[in-house]
Structure formats: structure tokens, C-alpha cells
Scaffold this motif. Structure first.
Motif, PDB file in Angstrom:
ATOM      1  N   VAL A  14      67.286  26.140 -28.888  1.00 47.33           N
ATOM      2  CA  VAL A  14      65.954  25.814 -28.387  1.00 47.33           C
ATOM      3  C   VAL A  14      65.445  27.018 -27.607  1.00 47.33           C
ATOM      4  CG1 VAL A  14      66.474  23.348 -28.225  1.00 47.33           C
ATOM      5  CG2 VAL A  14      66.754  24.803 -26.203  1.00 47.33           C
ATOM      6  N   GLY A  15      64.144  27.009 -27.330  1.00 50.10           N
ATOM      7  CA  GLY A  15      63.588  28.114 -26.558  1.00 50.10           C
ATOM      8  C   GLY A  15      62.111  27.927 -26.286  1.00 50.10           C
ATOM      9  N   LEU A  16      61.662  28.449 -25.166  1.00 50.12           N
ATOM     10  CA  LEU A  16      60.260  28.368 -24.767  1.00 50.12           C
ATOM     11  C   LEU A  16      59.557  29.692 -25.054  1.00 50.12           C
ATOM     12  CD1 LEU A  16      60.753  26.500 -21.373  1.00 50.12           C
ATOM     13  CD2 LEU A  16      59.865  25.540 -23.518  1.00 50.12           C
ATOM     14  N   PRO A  17      58.232  29.676 -25.150  1.00 49.85           N
ATOM     15  CA  PRO A  17      57.499  30.916 -25.429  1.00 49.85           C
ATOM     16  C   PRO A  17      57.785  32.004 -24.396  1.00 49.85           C
ATOM     17  CG  PRO A  17      56.063  29.027 -25.715  1.00 49.85           C
ATOM     18  CD  PRO A  17      57.327  28.504 -25.100  1.00 49.85           C
ATOM     19  N   GLU A  18      57.885  33.228 -24.887  1.00 49.12           N
ATOM     20  CA  GLU A  18      58.110  34.392 -24.032  1.00 49.12           C
ATOM     21  C   GLU A  18      57.452  35.596 -24.687  1.00 49.12           C
ATOM     22  OE1 GLU A  18      62.287  35.164 -23.913  1.00 49.12           O
ATOM     23  OE2 GLU A  18      62.420  35.551 -26.060  1.00 49.12           O
ATOM     24  N   ASN A  19      57.268  36.655 -23.929  1.00 52.06           N
ATOM     25  CA  ASN A  19      56.702  37.874 -24.487  1.00 52.06           C
ATOM     26  C   ASN A  19      57.760  38.604 -25.304  1.00 52.06           C
ATOM     27  OD1 ASN A  19      54.138  37.536 -23.339  1.00 52.06           O
ATOM     28  ND2 ASN A  19      54.791  38.476 -21.416  1.00 52.06           N
ATOM     29  N   LYS A  29      53.287  36.681 -27.655  1.00 54.02           N
ATOM     30  CA  LYS A  29      53.991  35.554 -27.052  1.00 54.02           C
ATOM     31  C   LYS A  29      54.488  34.650 -28.165  1.00 54.02           C
ATOM     32  CE  LYS A  29      53.869  32.937 -22.849  1.00 54.02           C
ATOM     33  NZ  LYS A  29      53.165  32.791 -21.564  1.00 54.02           N
ATOM     34  N   THR A  30      55.778  34.328 -28.135  1.00 50.28           N
ATOM     35  CA  THR A  30      56.374  33.528 -29.197  1.00 50.28           C
ATOM     36  C   THR A  30      57.639  32.837 -28.689  1.00 50.28           C
ATOM     37  OG1 THR A  30      57.418  33.613 -31.391  1.00 50.28           O
ATOM     38  CG2 THR A  30      57.628  35.572 -30.017  1.00 50.28           C
ATOM     39  N   ALA A  31      57.999  31.753 -29.343  1.00 42.46           N
ATOM     40  CA  ALA A  31      59.245  31.045 -29.011  1.00 42.46           C
ATOM     41  C   ALA A  31      60.265  31.189 -30.130  1.00 42.46           C
ATOM     42  CB  ALA A  31      58.952  29.572 -28.747  1.00 42.46           C
ATOM     43  N   ILE A  32      60.115  32.205 -30.962  1.00 44.32           N
ATOM     44  CA  ILE A  32      60.993  32.341 -32.123  1.00 44.32           C
ATOM     45  C   ILE A  32      62.412  32.746 -31.724  1.00 44.32           C
ATOM     46  CG2 ILE A  32      60.535  34.794 -32.614  1.00 44.32           C
ATOM     47  CD1 ILE A  32      60.492  33.997 -35.614  1.00 44.32           C
ATOM     48  N   ALA A  53      54.267  28.845 -29.092  1.00 45.11           N
ATOM     49  CA  ALA A  53      53.152  29.572 -28.496  1.00 45.11           C
ATOM     50  C   ALA A  53      51.856  29.299 -29.252  1.00 45.11           C
ATOM     51  CB  ALA A  53      53.454  31.070 -28.478  1.00 45.11           C
ATOM     52  N   ASP A  54      51.945  29.210 -30.583  1.00 47.18           N
ATOM     53  CA  ASP A  54      50.783  28.983 -31.438  1.00 47.18           C
ATOM     54  C   ASP A  54      50.702  27.499 -31.781  1.00 47.18           C
ATOM     55  OD1 ASP A  54      48.800  28.886 -33.326  1.00 47.18           O
ATOM     56  OD2 ASP A  54      49.700  30.355 -34.679  1.00 47.18           O
ATOM     57  N   LEU A  55      49.955  26.747 -30.981  1.00 45.17           N
ATOM     58  CA  LEU A  55      49.892  25.296 -31.166  1.00 45.17           C
ATOM     59  C   LEU A  55      49.137  24.891 -32.432  1.00 45.17           C
ATOM     60  CD1 LEU A  55      49.179  24.247 -27.465  1.00 45.17           C
ATOM     61  CD2 LEU A  55      51.338  24.065 -28.716  1.00 45.17           C
ATOM     62  N   LYS A  56      48.335  25.779 -32.975  1.00 49.75           N
ATOM     63  CA  LYS A  56      47.581  25.453 -34.189  1.00 49.75           C
ATOM     64  C   LYS A  56      48.496  25.402 -35.405  1.00 49.75           C
ATOM     65  CE  LYS A  56      43.712  26.932 -37.112  1.00 49.75           C
ATOM     66  NZ  LYS A  56      42.636  27.936 -37.303  1.00 49.75           N
ATOM     67  N   HIS A  57      49.427  26.332 -35.491  1.00 49.50           N
ATOM     68  CA  HIS A  57      50.258  26.457 -36.688  1.00 49.50           C
ATOM     69  C   HIS A  57      51.691  25.976 -36.506  1.00 49.50           C
ATOM     70  CE1 HIS A  57      47.043  29.573 -37.328  1.00 49.50           C
ATOM     71  NE2 HIS A  57      46.985  28.924 -38.467  1.00 49.50           N
ATOM     72  N   HIS A  58      52.070  25.661 -35.272  1.00 50.57           N
ATOM     73  CA  HIS A  58      53.449  25.251 -35.014  1.00 50.57           C
ATOM     74  C   HIS A  58      53.470  24.060 -34.067  1.00 50.57           C
ATOM     75  CE1 HIS A  58      54.830  28.942 -36.930  1.00 50.57           C
ATOM     76  NE2 HIS A  58      53.990  29.619 -36.160  1.00 50.57           N
ATOM     77  N   GLY A  59      54.580  23.336 -34.102  1.00 47.73           N
ATOM     78  CA  GLY A  59      54.779  22.242 -33.162  1.00 47.73           C
ATOM     79  C   GLY A  59      54.005  20.992 -33.518  1.00 47.73           C
ATOM     80  N   GLY A  60      54.063  20.004 -32.627  1.00 47.77           N
ATOM     81  CA  GLY A  60      53.414  18.724 -32.866  1.00 47.77           C
ATOM     82  C   GLY A  60      54.405  17.716 -33.413  1.00 47.77           C
ATOM     83  N   ASP A 129      58.876  38.484 -39.549  1.00 46.86           N
ATOM     84  CA  ASP A 129      58.995  39.913 -39.835  1.00 46.86           C
ATOM     85  C   ASP A 129      58.963  40.734 -38.550  1.00 46.86           C
ATOM     86  OD1 ASP A 129      59.287  39.750 -42.557  1.00 46.86           O
ATOM     87  OD2 ASP A 129      57.167  40.056 -43.006  1.00 46.86           O
ATOM     88  N   ARG A 130      58.090  40.330 -37.631  1.00 47.31           N
ATOM     89  CA  ARG A 130      57.972  41.083 -36.379  1.00 47.31           C
ATOM     90  C   ARG A 130      59.247  40.997 -35.552  1.00 47.31           C
ATOM     91  NH1 ARG A 130      51.839  39.172 -34.593  1.00 47.31           N
ATOM     92  NH2 ARG A 130      50.709  40.429 -36.146  1.00 47.31           N
ATOM     93  N   ARG A 131      59.856  39.824 -35.516  1.00 52.68           N
ATOM     94  CA  ARG A 131      61.069  39.672 -34.727  1.00 52.68           C
ATOM     95  C   ARG A 131      62.229  40.477 -35.312  1.00 52.68           C
ATOM     96  NH1 ARG A 131      65.451  34.754 -34.060  1.00 52.68           N
ATOM     97  NH2 ARG A 131      66.665  35.865 -32.486  1.00 52.68           N
TER      98      ARG A 131
END
Length: 222
Positions: A14-19, A29-32, A53-60, A129-131
Motif C-alpha cells: 500500500v502507499g499514499l501519494p508522494e512526490n 505526485k503519485t502513489a505508484i 493522486a489522480d482521482l479521475k483515472h484511479h481509485g474509487g 514508464d516514468r517510475r
């Protein structure tokens, strides 16, 4: 999941959003970058201590749990000649014997005290890819359909890293995650295929909406 094969949790994170720094001095900012844990409570909105971090495309509620097949790690490590870290794709549960080809939309599993239901294939984003600094990886995930998948929570409860995964119900429509990925990514004009995926009543609303819009465009005037 095949009856003769037992699913096992290989990593729980698990993990919370961070820079996160990436590329040439960029930051997002991401929780990946989730961290391994021994246990966490799973609510309808996700694991305690987990977030996006991106509530539109992730989570819910329909994307409360992210699962990724452990077998794909060997594939990617060999393909890219690398050694991926744990939870490389930002998944909560890395599991064996739960490949996309064998898991169907609507399948139900009990994991520890909680009960979850598969809702959709994961749509990979460029954060992966960024990570990992492996830019072709995202395209390869889409090409192969090795995306992992997301679940809603039917019953809340505690999950541990050594919790048993028990199949509860197999969806009668038998629309596998891999098939849904194939229709979504590679056969966007396959009307019969779209209809078949939409017949899975437990399909996530986001997928239902965009596939329905696609179907309307394809059948408009027919």
C-alpha cells in the motif's frame, strides 16, 4: 484461476501519494511506489494507508484493489533484461495463478476477511514508464494485455500478506480480463466483442460508459 492451481499472495503493498522525480529533473505526485506491508484493513474505498493522486483515472469503489499476476514479472524481467522491484506496477496484491486469461469480469474471491469482485482490466498509464524508466513497457503492456485488473469490495475486512485466496463465484458470462483488454485496446470496431463485454453485468461503470459510446458510434444509422 484453474481449479488445480492455488493462488498465493507474493507481495502485499500500500502507499499514499508522494512526490516522485522522473526524467530530466521533472516531478509528479503519485502513489505508484507502494511499500510492502504485513496487513491492512480493506474498506469499500480501498486499503487503509493506500491512496491515489489522480482521482479521475484511479481509485474509487470500483477500483479499490489492484491485482497484478506475479508470473508477468519473469516475462518483463527477461524481455527488458532487468530486475523489477516489488509492486513495480503500483499494485496492492501481486499474486500467482490469477492470470488475465483465467480471471473474468465479475469473479468473486475471498482474501483473508474481505471479499472482492473483479470489475475491469487495468488501463496502464505513463506513470509506470516514468517510475521504471522503461518507456516501451507501457506499450508492451497494452500489446500483451498483461495489465493486471481492478476490483470492488463486497465485504470489508483485514487482509494479511499470508492470507488465503479462495474463489467464491465464477461469473456466468465468462468474459475474461484478457478478452476485455483485447476488445478495448486492439479491436475497437468489433461490435460483437463489445456487446459481449457489456453483457458482464459487474463491469465497472467507466468501462461500460466508454464501450457503450463506442458501440453507439459503430451502430449509428444501422
Amino acid at each position: 484461476m484453474r481449479n488445480s492451481e492455488k493462488a498465493v499472495i507474493k507481495n502485499f503493498a500500500v502507499g499514499l501519494p508522494e512526490n516522485m522525480a522522473y526524467g530530466n529533473g521533472k516531478e509528479m505526485k503519485t502513489a505508484i511506489r507502494k511499500q510492502q506491508v504485513q496487513e491492512a484493513f480493506l474498506s469499500k474505498d480501498g486499503f487503509f494507508g493506500d491512496g491515489v493522486a489522480d482521482l479521475k483515472h484511479h481509485g474509487g469503489p470500483e477500483r479499490a484493489v489492484c491485482i497484478y499476476p506475479h508470473e508477468h514479472y519473469e516475462h518483463w524481467n527477461g524481455h527488458f533484461e532487468t530486475q523489477l522491484p516489488r509492486a513495480a506496477f503500483g499494485e496492492n496484491l501481486t499474486v500467482t495463478n490469477m492470470l488475465e486469461r483465467d480471471i473474468c469480469i465479475g469473479d468473486i474471491f475471498q482474501i483473508g476477511e474481505a471479499v472482492i469482485q473483479v470489475t475491469q482490466g487495468r488501463v496502464p498509464c505513463n506513470t509506470i514508464d516514468r517510475r521504471l524508466a522503461m518507456k516501451p513497457l507501457l506499450k508492451e503492456m497494452v500489446k500483451t494485455g498483461y495489465t493486471g485488473y481492478l476490483c470492488r469490495v463486497l465485504e470489508e475486512g483485514m487482509i494479511r500478506g499470508d492470507s488465503t485466496i479462495r474463489p467464491v463465484a465464477k461469473n456466468v458470462q465468462q468474459v475474461s480480463v484478457l478478452y476485455a483488454n483485447e476488445i478495448n485496446f486492439h479491436r475497437p470496431k468489433d461490435i460483437d466483442g463489445i456487446v459481449k463485454v457489456l453483457e458482464a453485468e459487474e463491469l465497472a461503470d467507466d468501462w461500460r460508459q466508454f464501450l457503450t459510446k463506442r458501440l453507439i458510434k459503430l451502430t449509428d444509422g444501422k
